[in-house]
Design an enzyme around this catalytic site. Structure first.
Site, PDB file in Angstrom:
ATOM      1  N   GLY A   1       0.831  -1.207   0.000  1.00 36.47           N
ATOM      2  CA  GLY A   1       0.000   0.000   0.000  1.00 36.47           C
ATOM      3  C   GLY A   1       0.858   1.247   0.000  1.00 36.47           C
ATOM      4  O   GLY A   1       2.095   1.185   0.107  1.00 36.47           O
TER       5      GLY A   1
ATOM      6  N   LEU B   1       1.082   3.769   2.227  1.00 33.98           N
ATOM      7  CA  LEU B   1       1.803   4.012   3.476  1.00 33.98           C
ATOM      8  C   LEU B   1       2.872   2.955   3.684  1.00 33.98           C
ATOM      9  O   LEU B   1       4.001   3.265   4.086  1.00 33.98           O
ATOM     10  CB  LEU B   1       0.846   4.037   4.664  1.00 33.98           C
ATOM     11  CG  LEU B   1       1.503   4.215   6.035  1.00 33.98           C
ATOM     12  CD1 LEU B   1       2.362   5.476   6.086  1.00 33.98           C
ATOM     13  CD2 LEU B   1       0.463   4.220   7.146  1.00 33.98           C
TER      14      LEU B   1
ATOM     15  N   TYR C   1     -16.401   1.827   9.257  1.00 35.70           N
ATOM     16  CA  TYR C   1     -14.949   1.908   9.182  1.00 35.70           C
ATOM     17  C   TYR C   1     -14.370   2.351  10.532  1.00 35.70           C
ATOM     18  O   TYR C   1     -13.439   1.735  11.062  1.00 35.70           O
ATOM     19  CB  TYR C   1     -14.525   2.880   8.089  1.00 35.70           C
ATOM     20  CG  TYR C   1     -13.037   3.137   8.045  1.00 35.70           C
ATOM     21  CD1 TYR C   1     -12.150   2.143   7.669  1.00 35.70           C
ATOM     22  CD2 TYR C   1     -12.517   4.392   8.385  1.00 35.70           C
ATOM     23  CE1 TYR C   1     -10.778   2.372   7.630  1.00 35.70           C
ATOM     24  CE2 TYR C   1     -11.152   4.632   8.340  1.00 35.70           C
ATOM     25  CZ  TYR C   1     -10.292   3.617   7.965  1.00 35.70           C
ATOM     26  OH  TYR C   1      -8.935   3.857   7.937  1.00 35.70           O
TER      27      TYR C   1
END
Length: 281
Positions: free
Chosen positions: A10, A12, A124
């Site tokens: 990803g 990050l 989330y």
């Protein structure tokens, strides 16, 4: 230091590798090599790797997807984190978990401090809060790092969407009542590197300094990219229908990390550098 990173493919995770490989032994994993919802698999991989610390950047980050499938969100963001927390605790390994501003309800009226009460209002946020609680309760050698509104070079995020709409002459309608702290993944990764060197466990807010509305961020990005004449219609979040409704006012204040000398630059500087690298021609 030997560091194991989940979610390494990803944006990050990639930034963390770039920052940390220079001075550390980094082991990168992603969902192709580790299913974090499989406790036995987590135990085997971590026991074999024996890192000094696990940086948990893997997550189901599609907030609308989380709203449509909250059980999947809890399974990945909650149970997956719980699995990693339990394994690392059993092996005496430190763990850092990347969480979100969306664990807050956005009703406080000021920037959130590290120990303000979490009150998630969407799937989330609830799944990330589950992960926080699991790590907090299971592994005492932990860092919980909350961040917000991440953007990365080469990614697909809010700023990219605004610039692409301007490039294609699409109409722009952006909400004015969602406010938080835009954060560069590169700046966040550098701050995480400093934090784990400190060995000061706890809960931290790592964001580029300051806050802005979605509309204000869009206006700033367009102006920096040379689209000063592009109008942006102002709307409220209730006029932008989507499965997940985010907290309206959820900027994060860096109190704890700043006390250690760890600060991120203002969001305007980070966005300006981002625009210089990625603005459409």
């Amino acid at each position: 230091m030997k560091i194991l990173i989940t979610g390494a493919s990803g944006k990050l995770g990639s930034a963390l590798q770039t920052v940390l490989r220079a001075g550390h032994d980094v082991i990168a994993t992603d969902r192709s090599t580790l299913d974090i919802t499989d406790y036995a698999a987590c135990g085997q991989l971590i026991a074999d790797a024996r890192p000094d610390i696990l940086l948990h950047a893997a997550a189901f980050t599609d907030v609308n997807g989380c709203a449509l499938d909250p059980q999947k969100a809890l399974r990945i963001n909650g149970l997956g984190t719980h699995n990693l927390a339990a394994v690392t605790a059993g092996l005496g390994i430190a763990m850092l978990y990347v969480s979100s501003n969306e664990v807050f309800d956005g009703k406080l009226g000021r920037a959130y401090h590290e120990y303000d009460a979490a009150k998630p209002i969407n799937a989330y946020g609830r799944s990330k809060w589950y992960g926080e609680r699991a790590l907090l309760q299971v592994n005492p050698r932990h860092y919980i790092v909350r961040t917000a509104w991440l953007f990365a070079l080469g990614g697909h995020n809010f700023i990219h969407a605004i610039l692409n709409a301007a490039r294609h002459d699409s109409a722009l309608r952006v909400v004015t009542n969602e406010i938080s702290s835009p954060t560069s993944t590169s700046d966040l990764a550098a701050a995480i590197g400093l934090l784990i060197e400190s060995k000061r466990f706890g809960t931290y807010h790592l964001v580029n300094e300051g806050s802005v509305s979605r509309w204000g961020l869009a206006r700033f990005a367009l102006d920096e990219a040379g689209f000063t004449d592009r109008a942006i219609a102002r709307i409220s979040s209730h006029q932008w229908q989507r499965p997940s409704l985010p907290p309206e006012h959820s900027p994060l204040a860096n109190i704890a990390a700043a006390s250690l000398g760890i600060r991120l630059r203002p969001w305007q500087e980070a966005v300006r550098d981002f625009i210089a690298a990625e603005a459409p021609g």
